[in-house]
Write a protein that holds these residues in place. Structure first.
Motif, PDB file in Angstrom:
ATOM      1  N   ARG A 154       0.820  -1.216   0.000  1.00 45.00           N
ATOM      2  CA  ARG A 154       0.000   0.000   0.000  1.00 45.00           C
ATOM      3  C   ARG A 154       0.858   1.272   0.000  1.00 45.00           C
ATOM      4  O   ARG A 154       0.509   2.261  -0.635  1.00 45.00           O
ATOM      5  CB  ARG A 154      -0.896  -0.030   1.249  1.00 45.00           C
ATOM      6  N   GLY A 155       2.006   1.239   0.692  1.00 44.24           N
ATOM      7  CA  GLY A 155       2.829   2.446   0.818  1.00 44.24           C
ATOM      8  C   GLY A 155       4.043   2.480  -0.083  1.00 44.24           C
ATOM      9  O   GLY A 155       4.901   3.361   0.048  1.00 44.24           O
ATOM     10  N   ARG A 156       4.133   1.541  -1.047  1.00 45.22           N
ATOM     11  CA  ARG A 156       5.386   1.377  -1.810  1.00 45.22           C
ATOM     12  C   ARG A 156       5.765   2.596  -2.643  1.00 45.22           C
ATOM     13  O   ARG A 156       6.948   2.821  -2.903  1.00 45.22           O
ATOM     14  CB  ARG A 156       5.287   0.151  -2.720  1.00 45.22           C
ATOM     15  N   GLY A 157       4.788   3.395  -3.065  1.00 44.07           N
ATOM     16  CA  GLY A 157       5.088   4.572  -3.893  1.00 44.07           C
ATOM     17  C   GLY A 157       5.898   5.615  -3.142  1.00 44.07           C
ATOM     18  O   GLY A 157       6.549   6.474  -3.737  1.00 44.07           O
ATOM     19  N   VAL A 158       5.867   5.554  -1.798  1.00 47.71           N
ATOM     20  CA  VAL A 158       6.606   6.506  -0.959  1.00 47.71           C
ATOM     21  C   VAL A 158       7.769   5.815  -0.250  1.00 47.71           C
ATOM     22  O   VAL A 158       8.897   6.307  -0.245  1.00 47.71           O
ATOM     23  CB  VAL A 158       5.661   7.141   0.097  1.00 47.71           C
ATOM     24  N   SER A 159       7.501   4.654   0.339  1.00 50.05           N
ATOM     25  CA  SER A 159       8.462   4.087   1.301  1.00 50.05           C
ATOM     26  C   SER A 159       9.775   3.645   0.657  1.00 50.05           C
ATOM     27  O   SER A 159      10.802   3.629   1.336  1.00 50.05           O
ATOM     28  CB  SER A 159       7.829   2.926   2.066  1.00 50.05           C
ATOM     29  N   VAL A 160       9.763   3.299  -0.639  1.00 52.16           N
ATOM     30  CA  VAL A 160      11.017   2.857  -1.266  1.00 52.16           C
ATOM     31  C   VAL A 160      11.995   4.023  -1.461  1.00 52.16           C
ATOM     32  O   VAL A 160      13.186   3.804  -1.687  1.00 52.16           O
ATOM     33  CB  VAL A 160      10.760   2.151  -2.626  1.00 52.16           C
ATOM     34  N   ILE A 161      11.482   5.244  -1.394  1.00 48.04           N
ATOM     35  CA  ILE A 161      12.298   6.423  -1.728  1.00 48.04           C
ATOM     36  C   ILE A 161      13.143   6.916  -0.542  1.00 48.04           C
ATOM     37  O   ILE A 161      14.238   7.435  -0.730  1.00 48.04           O
ATOM     38  CB  ILE A 161      11.387   7.565  -2.242  1.00 48.04           C
ATOM     39  N   GLY A 190       2.330  27.587  -0.169  1.00 50.12           N
ATOM     40  CA  GLY A 190       1.525  26.759   0.726  1.00 50.12           C
ATOM     41  C   GLY A 190       0.284  26.155   0.099  1.00 50.12           C
ATOM     42  O   GLY A 190      -0.297  25.222   0.674  1.00 50.12           O
ATOM     43  N   LYS A 191      -0.116  26.617  -1.073  1.00 50.08           N
ATOM     44  CA  LYS A 191      -1.320  26.023  -1.668  1.00 50.08           C
ATOM     45  C   LYS A 191      -1.088  24.550  -2.036  1.00 50.08           C
ATOM     46  O   LYS A 191      -2.041  23.810  -2.223  1.00 50.08           O
ATOM     47  CB  LYS A 191      -1.803  26.833  -2.868  1.00 50.08           C
ATOM     48  N   HIS A 192       0.179  24.130  -2.087  1.00 53.15           N
ATOM     49  CA  HIS A 192       0.467  22.722  -2.393  1.00 53.15           C
ATOM     50  C   HIS A 192       0.859  21.931  -1.140  1.00 53.15           C
ATOM     51  O   HIS A 192       1.452  20.858  -1.237  1.00 53.15           O
ATOM     52  CB  HIS A 192       1.588  22.621  -3.428  1.00 53.15           C
ATOM     53  N   ALA A 193       0.518  22.475   0.036  1.00 56.62           N
ATOM     54  CA  ALA A 193       0.965  21.850   1.295  1.00 56.62           C
ATOM     55  C   ALA A 193       0.575  20.384   1.388  1.00 56.62           C
ATOM     56  O   ALA A 193       1.328  19.564   1.921  1.00 56.62           O
ATOM     57  CB  ALA A 193       0.405  22.620   2.486  1.00 56.62           C
ATOM     58  N   LYS A 194      -0.601  20.013   0.895  1.00 55.12           N
ATOM     59  CA  LYS A 194      -1.064  18.630   1.092  1.00 55.12           C
ATOM     60  C   LYS A 194      -0.607  17.667  -0.003  1.00 55.12           C
ATOM     61  O   LYS A 194      -0.944  16.490   0.034  1.00 55.12           O
ATOM     62  CB  LYS A 194      -2.587  18.617   1.210  1.00 55.12           C
ATOM     63  N   GLU A 195       0.172  18.157  -0.972  1.00 57.21           N
ATOM     64  CA  GLU A 195       0.648  17.279  -2.048  1.00 57.21           C
ATOM     65  C   GLU A 195       1.828  16.414  -1.620  1.00 57.21           C
ATOM     66  O   GLU A 195       2.189  15.452  -2.288  1.00 57.21           O
ATOM     67  CB  GLU A 195       1.046  18.100  -3.288  1.00 57.21           C
ATOM     68  N   LEU A 196       2.452  16.790  -0.504  1.00 56.91           N
ATOM     69  CA  LEU A 196       3.604  16.038   0.024  1.00 56.91           C
ATOM     70  C   LEU A 196       3.606  16.313   1.519  1.00 56.91           C
ATOM     71  O   LEU A 196       4.124  17.339   1.961  1.00 56.91           O
ATOM     72  CB  LEU A 196       4.890  16.539  -0.654  1.00 56.91           C
ATOM     73  N   ALA A 197       2.952  15.437   2.272  1.00 52.41           N
ATOM     74  CA  ALA A 197       2.658  15.806   3.657  1.00 52.41           C
ATOM     75  C   ALA A 197       2.385  14.587   4.523  1.00 52.41           C
ATOM     76  O   ALA A 197       2.058  13.515   4.025  1.00 52.41           O
ATOM     77  CB  ALA A 197       1.429  16.711   3.664  1.00 52.41           C
ATOM     78  N   TYR A 222       0.832   8.218   7.759  1.00 49.16           N
ATOM     79  CA  TYR A 222       1.954   7.965   6.855  1.00 49.16           C
ATOM     80  C   TYR A 222       2.141   9.148   5.911  1.00 49.16           C
ATOM     81  O   TYR A 222       1.163   9.839   5.580  1.00 49.16           O
ATOM     82  CB  TYR A 222       1.688   6.710   6.012  1.00 49.16           C
ATOM     83  N   PRO A 223       3.372   9.336   5.440  1.00 47.07           N
ATOM     84  CA  PRO A 223       3.576  10.420   4.479  1.00 47.07           C
ATOM     85  C   PRO A 223       2.767  10.149   3.206  1.00 47.07           C
ATOM     86  O   PRO A 223       2.699   9.019   2.733  1.00 47.07           O
ATOM     87  CB  PRO A 223       5.070  10.365   4.163  1.00 47.07           C
ATOM     88  N   TYR A 224       2.163  11.206   2.677  1.00 49.44           N
ATOM     89  CA  TYR A 224       1.463  11.132   1.389  1.00 49.44           C
ATOM     90  C   TYR A 224       2.283  11.924   0.378  1.00 49.44           C
ATOM     91  O   TYR A 224       2.819  12.989   0.697  1.00 49.44           O
ATOM     92  CB  TYR A 224       0.054  11.731   1.494  1.00 49.44           C
ATOM     93  N   MET A 225       2.381  11.432  -0.840  1.00 53.22           N
ATOM     94  CA  MET A 225       3.091  12.183  -1.880  1.00 53.22           C
ATOM     95  C   MET A 225       2.381  12.012  -3.208  1.00 53.22           C
ATOM     96  O   MET A 225       2.160  10.893  -3.653  1.00 53.22           O
ATOM     97  CB  MET A 225       4.534  11.662  -2.002  1.00 53.22           C
ATOM     98  N   ASN A 226       2.020  13.123  -3.811  1.00 49.05           N
ATOM     99  CA  ASN A 226       1.491  13.119  -5.173  1.00 49.05           C
ATOM    100  C   ASN A 226       2.712  13.172  -6.102  1.00 49.05           C
ATOM    101  O   ASN A 226       3.170  14.251  -6.494  1.00 49.05           O
ATOM    102  CB  ASN A 226       0.573  14.332  -5.361  1.00 49.05           C
ATOM    103  N   GLY A 227       3.269  11.996  -6.410  1.00 49.68           N
ATOM    104  CA  GLY A 227       4.592  11.879  -7.031  1.00 49.68           C
ATOM    105  C   GLY A 227       4.783  12.644  -8.323  1.00 49.68           C
ATOM    106  O   GLY A 227       5.749  13.396  -8.465  1.00 49.68           O
ATOM    107  N   ASN A 228       3.852  12.487  -9.281  1.00 49.32           N
ATOM    108  CA  ASN A 228       4.010  13.178 -10.566  1.00 49.32           C
ATOM    109  C   ASN A 228       3.957  14.690 -10.400  1.00 49.32           C
ATOM    110  O   ASN A 228       4.710  15.438 -11.030  1.00 49.32           O
ATOM    111  CB  ASN A 228       2.910  12.741 -11.538  1.00 49.32           C
ATOM    112  N   PHE A 229       3.017  15.129  -9.542  1.00 50.33           N
ATOM    113  CA  PHE A 229       2.850  16.561  -9.281  1.00 50.33           C
ATOM    114  C   PHE A 229       4.131  17.137  -8.659  1.00 50.33           C
ATOM    115  O   PHE A 229       4.629  18.187  -9.071  1.00 50.33           O
ATOM    116  CB  PHE A 229       1.655  16.734  -8.336  1.00 50.33           C
ATOM    117  N   VAL A 230       4.683  16.396  -7.688  1.00 52.86           N
ATOM    118  CA  VAL A 230       5.917  16.838  -7.026  1.00 52.86           C
ATOM    119  C   VAL A 230       7.057  16.897  -8.040  1.00 52.86           C
ATOM    120  O   VAL A 230       7.813  17.878  -8.086  1.00 52.86           O
ATOM    121  CB  VAL A 230       6.285  15.880  -5.864  1.00 52.86           C
TER     122      VAL A 230
END
Ligand code: ACO
Length: 335
Positions: A154-161, A190-197, A222-230
């Motif tokens: 479930r968390g692989r998109g973030v945790s491997v990094i 700050g308008k993108h605060a929740k894209e990597l949080a 857990y950390p959330y990351m909108n990978g492509n957006f970031v």
């Protein structure tokens, strides 16, 4: 006005090496996917039975930086600690370093700017030193990510990094105007605060609500990351803020001897390097070995680059970072 120089550097990473292959045993991932997307081959994660903490790793890196500067801990007159993974929600780890190193009751400031934390801290230290307020500022970036990652598929998109580790520098003033920090640039959006949080726990979801909502599927821990957006914002902001700093001192990309970008993702570094027309050997990367260590990535890379003899007297060093917030920044240093 004084100029700020880096008088000492040091880093510490936990011994425990976790390869991409190791991760494929605990989640549905594989070495090819991780390397292709991020360049990462392995990272360091503190071992469960070990004693490493964010403040402890920061202290170890700090001891090395202080020794490298030819100083004693008692010479430090201000501490700045950048991290997104403090030992405690409060107090921040700066005070723990003050205690661990047995330094007198000097000020200890915690910087909460995630992957940009080291560059933000450097800029703050620069202002204190230029004005003569402090003489020997200890600046640390340290992260213990591994305890807070979702290590399932479930968390692989973030945790491997993400990886663990710490780096530190000692900053000093000099009257020699031919060297030192030339400029620093800081930004946020700050308008993108929740894209990597990481949204919980927090005062907006304080303890009673967390207990009420105690849902095992609650991903807000857990950390959330909108990978492509970031990715898209990172490659743009890195270039912008490096150009902004260069323009400020009437220099161009061709004047950079070494760029040390925050180690977010090797693909981000390579994209920025190519777009800015820099030769590959002008950009230092070590994300392959350590993953993304957020606020610690620049000081670890700086310390390693220096140990490898990649920084010579007179070189123009550029540091640049982008991260959660979003926040981003750069620094130009005549070495
Ligand atoms: N292993 C295998 N497969 C995976 C993994 C993994 N670890 N993670 C995700 N996948 C799968 C997804 O589930 C998805 O499957 P689907 O197509 O069946 O739905 C597929 O791989 C593609 O997923 P995406 O998220 O679209 O993958 P993408 O190519 O965008 O790469 C990445 C993800 C590496 C995070 C990328 O977006 C990126 O590099 N973003 C930049 C952000 C970054 O590097 N952040 C670093 C931290 S932030 C900072 O420091 C500034």
């Amino acid at each position: 006005m004084k100029r700020t120089i880096i008088a000492g550097m040091g880093h510490y990473v936990p011994e425990n090496v976790v390869s991409n292959h190791d991760l494929s045993k605990i989640m549905d991932t594989n070495d090819a996917w991780i390397q292709e997307r991020t360049g990462i081959k392995e990272r360091r994660w503190v071992s469960a039975e070990g004693e490493d903490t964010t403040s402890g790793m920061g202290t170890k890196a700090a001891r090395k930086a202080i020794a490298d500067a030819g100083l004693e801990p008692s010479d430090i007159d201000f501490i700045i600690f950048a991290t997104l993974s403090p030992d405690y929600y409060f107090p921040g780890p700066g005070v723990q370093v003050q205690e661990n190193l047995g330094i007198d009751t000097v000020g200890a400031l915690d910087v909460r700017n995630q992957c940009s934390g080291f560059v933000y801290g450097l800029s703050v230290a620069d202002q204190f030193i230029k004005t003569g307020m402090y003489k020997n500022v200890l600046l640390i970036g340290s992260e213990l990510h591994s305890g807070g990652l979702d290590k399932t598929t479930r968390g692989r998109g973030v945790s491997v990094i993400f990886g663990d580790g710490a780096g530190a520098v000692v900053l000093q003033g000099t009257d020699d105007q031919t060297k030192g920090i030339l400029t620093t640039k800081l930004h946020s959006e700050g308008k993108h605060a929740k894209e990597l949080a990481l949204l919980g726990p927090a005062t907006s979801r304080w303890v009673d609500r967390i207990i009420e909502e105690n849902d095992p599927e609650d991903m807000s821990y857990y950390p959330y990351m909108n990978g492509n957006f970031v990715f898209k914002h990172a490659v743009t902001r890195f270039q912008e803020v490096i150009h902004e700093a260069l323009q400020d001192v009437n220099k161009g990309p061709e004047d950079i001897d070494l760029l040390i970008p925050h180690q977010a993702n090797l693909r981000i570094s390579q994209y920025v390097q190519a777009k800015m027309g820099l030769a590959p050997d002008k950009v230092f990367n070590n994300i392959m070995k350590y993953g993304n260590t957020a606020a610690a990535s620049i000081p670890i890379a700086l310390s390693e680059a220096n140990e490898a003899g990649k920084l010579k007297k007179g070189d123009l060093l550029c540091l640049a970072a982008f991260g959660s917030g979003f926040t981003w920044g750069s620094a130009l240093i005549q070495f």
